[in-house]
Design an enzyme around this catalytic site. Structure first.
Site, PDB file in Angstrom:
ATOM      1  N   ASN A 109      -0.132  22.290  18.870  1.00 60.49           N
ATOM      2  CA  ASN A 109       0.673  21.063  18.856  1.00 60.49           C
ATOM      3  C   ASN A 109       0.928  20.562  17.445  1.00 60.49           C
ATOM      4  O   ASN A 109       2.052  20.182  17.106  1.00 60.49           O
ATOM      5  CB  ASN A 109      -0.017  19.975  19.694  1.00 60.49           C
ATOM      6  CG  ASN A 109      -0.132  20.385  21.156  1.00 60.49           C
ATOM      7  OD1 ASN A 109       0.451  21.400  21.564  1.00 60.49           O
ATOM      8  ND2 ASN A 109      -0.882  19.615  21.931  1.00 60.49           N
ATOM      9  N   THR A 154      48.938   3.923  10.313  1.00 61.64           N
ATOM     10  CA  THR A 154      48.040   3.251  11.260  1.00 61.64           C
ATOM     11  C   THR A 154      48.665   3.510  12.620  1.00 61.64           C
ATOM     12  O   THR A 154      49.901   3.614  12.714  1.00 61.64           O
ATOM     13  CB  THR A 154      47.928   1.730  11.026  1.00 61.64           C
ATOM     14  OG1 THR A 154      49.202   1.143  11.262  1.00 61.64           O
ATOM     15  CG2 THR A 154      47.465   1.387   9.609  1.00 61.64           C
ATOM     16  N   HIS A 155      47.858   3.671  13.636  1.00 57.41           N
ATOM     17  CA  HIS A 155      48.350   4.027  14.985  1.00 57.41           C
ATOM     18  C   HIS A 155      49.157   5.329  14.952  1.00 57.41           C
ATOM     19  O   HIS A 155      50.008   5.535  15.802  1.00 57.41           O
ATOM     20  CB  HIS A 155      49.206   2.909  15.583  1.00 57.41           C
ATOM     21  CG  HIS A 155      48.582   1.549  15.464  1.00 57.41           C
ATOM     22  ND1 HIS A 155      47.794   0.989  16.448  1.00 57.41           N
ATOM     23  CD2 HIS A 155      48.614   0.642  14.455  1.00 57.41           C
ATOM     24  CE1 HIS A 155      47.378  -0.207  16.054  1.00 57.41           C
ATOM     25  NE2 HIS A 155      47.853  -0.440  14.844  1.00 57.41           N
ATOM     26  N   LYS A 282      53.989  32.834  15.809  1.00 60.26           N
ATOM     27  CA  LYS A 282      52.944  31.826  15.712  1.00 60.26           C
ATOM     28  C   LYS A 282      51.964  32.019  14.556  1.00 60.26           C
ATOM     29  O   LYS A 282      51.583  33.127  14.218  1.00 60.26           O
ATOM     30  CB  LYS A 282      52.137  31.806  17.015  1.00 60.26           C
ATOM     31  CG  LYS A 282      52.926  31.273  18.184  1.00 60.26           C
ATOM     32  CD  LYS A 282      52.956  29.770  18.223  1.00 60.26           C
ATOM     33  CE  LYS A 282      51.735  29.295  18.971  1.00 60.26           C
ATOM     34  NZ  LYS A 282      51.724  27.837  19.044  1.00 60.26           N
ATOM     35  N   ASN A 284      48.548  29.852  13.973  1.00 60.54           N
ATOM     36  CA  ASN A 284      47.798  28.741  14.551  1.00 60.54           C
ATOM     37  C   ASN A 284      46.619  28.306  13.681  1.00 60.54           C
ATOM     38  O   ASN A 284      45.960  29.143  13.074  1.00 60.54           O
ATOM     39  CB  ASN A 284      47.264  29.142  15.930  1.00 60.54           C
ATOM     40  CG  ASN A 284      48.382  29.383  16.921  1.00 60.54           C
ATOM     41  OD1 ASN A 284      49.427  28.740  16.853  1.00 60.54           O
ATOM     42  ND2 ASN A 284      48.175  30.323  17.824  1.00 60.54           N
ATOM     43  N   GLU A 289      40.845  23.888  14.622  1.00 62.20           N
ATOM     44  CA  GLU A 289      40.642  23.517  16.032  1.00 62.20           C
ATOM     45  C   GLU A 289      39.210  23.801  16.468  1.00 62.20           C
ATOM     46  O   GLU A 289      38.601  23.011  17.182  1.00 62.20           O
ATOM     47  CB  GLU A 289      41.614  24.293  16.920  1.00 62.20           C
ATOM     48  CG  GLU A 289      43.058  23.876  16.741  1.00 62.20           C
ATOM     49  CD  GLU A 289      43.997  24.840  17.451  1.00 62.20           C
ATOM     50  OE1 GLU A 289      44.199  24.660  18.656  1.00 62.20           O
ATOM     51  OE2 GLU A 289      44.499  25.772  16.808  1.00 62.20           O
ATOM     52  N   TYR A 316       1.659  15.286  23.048  1.00 59.73           N
ATOM     53  CA  TYR A 316       2.509  16.464  23.238  1.00 59.73           C
ATOM     54  C   TYR A 316       2.790  16.705  24.716  1.00 59.73           C
ATOM     55  O   TYR A 316       1.920  16.556  25.568  1.00 59.73           O
ATOM     56  CB  TYR A 316       1.850  17.719  22.637  1.00 59.73           C
ATOM     57  CG  TYR A 316       2.698  18.961  22.859  1.00 59.73           C
ATOM     58  CD1 TYR A 316       3.751  19.255  22.001  1.00 59.73           C
ATOM     59  CD2 TYR A 316       2.476  19.799  23.955  1.00 59.73           C
ATOM     60  CE1 TYR A 316       4.561  20.365  22.228  1.00 59.73           C
ATOM     61  CE2 TYR A 316       3.273  20.913  24.182  1.00 59.73           C
ATOM     62  CZ  TYR A 316       4.321  21.187  23.312  1.00 59.73           C
ATOM     63  OH  TYR A 316       5.120  22.276  23.538  1.00 59.73           O
ATOM     64  N   GLN A 321       9.320  21.637  23.779  1.00 60.03           N
ATOM     65  CA  GLN A 321       9.711  22.984  23.379  1.00 60.03           C
ATOM     66  C   GLN A 321      11.236  23.147  23.465  1.00 60.03           C
ATOM     67  O   GLN A 321      11.803  24.041  22.856  1.00 60.03           O
ATOM     68  CB  GLN A 321       8.998  24.002  24.278  1.00 60.03           C
ATOM     69  CG  GLN A 321       9.308  25.438  23.961  1.00 60.03           C
ATOM     70  CD  GLN A 321       8.375  26.396  24.690  1.00 60.03           C
ATOM     71  OE1 GLN A 321       7.204  26.507  24.367  1.00 60.03           O
ATOM     72  NE2 GLN A 321       8.892  27.078  25.703  1.00 60.03           N
ATOM     73  N   LYS A 324      14.019  23.302  20.235  1.00 55.06           N
ATOM     74  CA  LYS A 324      14.324  24.340  19.243  1.00 55.06           C
ATOM     75  C   LYS A 324      15.706  24.952  19.326  1.00 55.06           C
ATOM     76  O   LYS A 324      16.422  25.023  18.329  1.00 55.06           O
ATOM     77  CB  LYS A 324      13.248  25.424  19.282  1.00 55.06           C
ATOM     78  CG  LYS A 324      11.981  24.904  18.668  1.00 55.06           C
ATOM     79  CD  LYS A 324      10.832  25.835  18.840  1.00 55.06           C
ATOM     80  CE  LYS A 324       9.564  25.035  18.725  1.00 55.06           C
ATOM     81  NZ  LYS A 324       9.431  23.988  19.790  1.00 55.06           N
TER      82      LYS A 324
HETATM   83  N1  ARG Z   1       5.810  26.690  21.928  1.00 58.17           N
HETATM   84  C1  ARG Z   1       5.380  25.343  21.908  1.00 58.17           C
HETATM   85  C2  ARG Z   1       6.508  24.432  21.474  1.00 58.17           C
HETATM   86  O1  ARG Z   1       7.455  24.940  21.016  1.00 58.17           O
HETATM   87  C3  ARG Z   1       4.225  25.187  20.972  1.00 58.17           C
HETATM   88  C4  ARG Z   1       3.221  24.147  21.331  1.00 58.17           C
HETATM   89  C5  ARG Z   1       2.609  24.464  22.620  1.00 58.17           C
HETATM   90  N2  ARG Z   1       1.447  23.711  22.936  1.00 58.17           N
HETATM   91  C6  ARG Z   1       0.916  23.741  24.144  1.00 58.17           C
HETATM   92  N3  ARG Z   1      -0.181  23.127  24.301  1.00 58.17           N
HETATM   93  N4  ARG Z   1       1.512  24.304  25.144  1.00 58.17           N
HETATM   94  O2  ARG Z   1       6.471  23.253  21.637  1.00 58.17           O
END
Ligand code: ARG
Length: 463
Positions: A109, A154-155, A282, A284, A289, A316, A321, A324
């Site tokens: 953690n 404007t607008h 064309k 583009n 975009e 935690y 998780q 990520k």
């Molecule tokens: N893979 C976990 C995360 O990305 C790491 C921490 C996990 N801790 C646990 N007690 N399960 O958050």
């Protein structure tokens, strides 16, 4: 057996294993994880929990793993769940029993909190560098177009004449704020969480400051619960990214509009445009975009992350998780947008003639006619009404204000004199707007100078 398998009698279900494993995406954190582990091991050596020899074995083992990962020699295992346990497992396979000592006084953690903070700090610097390069390009373009008159809107209706430099420098100000937001986020990410343990710290006498120093953190976190469960820095990074993308989307929208046959203010370089599979004519503005479109994706990550964190009890929770993939995708998206936007701006052709023509149409000097009267003592509200009549007359007769005769002017107000024509020429309308922050050459030059000084300082502080 799992690293945590002691109290379990059964194997994890295969589907669950796949479901909860994060190695497929968090392997991106291998460098931070290894650096963090080295610092942790050295500190455990310093406080006497590990012998010098053990520290050397661990650090050398970790170095070897780092090198092998970089050379593509390591295959991670889903069964080992995440990057933290994959590396720990590899380490123990390579250096034997002493590898099992690395996790003393540490939890995944606080380990994952450390890794992600290191990652965010590094990526803020990377994004900031790209942002400064974009700003440098905007300054260079602005310097070239100090006298390129264009209509301001404007607008999305023509309003008053400005210059292209002035328009571009508006984006410079936005990006400057974006840059500052990232630096601000960096300050709050700069707290080292290791030593928070799983949630309640540890009984070992860790030297947290030593770890912070080795890993380049200015501070240590001051509450172990918060240390493991704070994800504000991710949300702040995403918020700063979202605002930046919002600015990109506005600029790209204008680039798309300006590239239309209706505007023809700019033409994008062939290298930054694409064609159609059916319509041979064309060209583009796909890049602009796409950047505009990717804004939605970054906003989505911000909203997703706010929702993941909403109502989570301390400390935690595995929900976290989920931070990520969204974070990585935000980083990748923002960087790719920056990498394409800057050269797209640099290589575009600016059609100064069309911009000037545009500025001359649409009665963009109407305010200046009213100002002319107001400066001669006519109350502005009255002047506004008088000019309104003149504009109406011009619309009906398909003429412009500069074409009216003095007699026609004087028919609506005796205050008009020969000098009105000089006062309402498009060039004059821009030149007279010379307050600080205005579109005239002088204040825009000053804002470019200030921008350059700011940029130099930002570049120095960042690297
Ligand atoms: N893979 C976990 C995360 O990305 C790491 C921490 C996990 N801790 C646990 N007690 N399960 O958050």
């Amino acid at each position: 057996m799992k690293l945590w398998g002691g109290r379990f009698k059964k194997e994890t279900d295969r589907l669950v294993e796949d479901f909860h494993s994060s190695i497929s995406f968090d392997q991106r954190l291998y460098k931070q994880d290894i650096r963090g582990s080295m610092a942790h091991a050295r500190m455990l050596g310093k406080i006497g929990v590990l012998s010098e020899e053990e520290v050397q074995i661990l650090v050398q083992g970790l170095k070897g793993i780092l090198q092998d990962i970089e050379e593509g020699l390591v295959e991670f295992e889903i069964g080992a769940e995440d990057i933290h346990m994959n590396i720990e497992k590899l380490l123990t396979q390579r250096v034997g029993e002493v590898g099992k000592k690395l996790h003393t006084a540490r939890s995944r953690n606080d380990q994952v909190a450390l890794d992600v903070k290191m990652y965010v700090k590094e990526e803020i610097v990377a994004v900031s560098n790209l942002l400064l390069a974009l700003q440098a390009e905007i300054l260079a373009l602005s310097e070239k177009h100090l006298e390129t008159v264009m209509p301001g809107y404007t607008h999305l209706q023509k309003a008053q004449p400005i210059t292209f430099a002035h328009h571009l420098m508006a984006y410079f100000q936005m990006f400057k704020r974006d840059y500052e937001r990232f630096q601000d986020c960096l300050k709050r990410a700069d707290y080292m969480p290791l030593g928070s343990g799983a949630l309640a710290g540890t009984t070992f006498p860790l030297d947290r400051k030593m770890v912070a120093e080795e890993l380049g953190f200015a501070n240590i976190t001051l509450n172990s619960l918060d240390g493991v469960s704070d994800r504000d820095y991710i949300i702040e990074f995403m918020a700063a990214s979202s605002i930046l993308m919002m600015h990109f989307s506005r600029l790209c929208e204008e680039i798309i509009l300006w590239s239309t046959d209706e505007f023809r203010f700019i033409e994008l370089d062939d290298a930054y445009s694409t064609g159609s599979s059916i319509m041979p004519q064309k060209k583009n503005p796909d890049v602009a975009e796409l950047i505009r479109g990717k804004t939605g994706r970054v906003y989505g990550h911000l909203m997703g992350m706010l929702t993941v964190m909403k109502s989570l009890p301390l400390a935690y929770n595995k929900d976290m998780q989920e931070d990520k993939e969204a974070l990585f995708d935000t980083v990748d998206t923002v960087k790719k947008c920056l990498l394409t936007l800057t050269p797209m701006l640099k290589t575009m052709q600016v059609n100064e003639k069309r911009m000037l023509e545009g500025a001359k149409g649409g009665f963009t000097n109407a305010t200046d006619v009213a100002d002319y009267l107001a400066k001669k003592g006519v109350p502005f509200r009255e002047a506004h009404a008088i000019v309104g009549q003149l504009v109406l007359k011009c619309i009906q007769e398909n003429r412009v204000l500069e074409d009216l005769t003095l007699a026609e002017y004087q028919a609506v107000s005796p205050v008009f004199a020969e000098d009105v024509y000089q006062a309402i020429s498009v060039m004059e309308c821009v030149t007279k707007r010379n307050l600080p922050g205005g579109p005239a050459k002088d204040p825009v030059m000053k804002s470019i100078e200030a921008g350059k000084a700011w940029l130099t300082e930002a570049e120095e502080n960042l690297n």
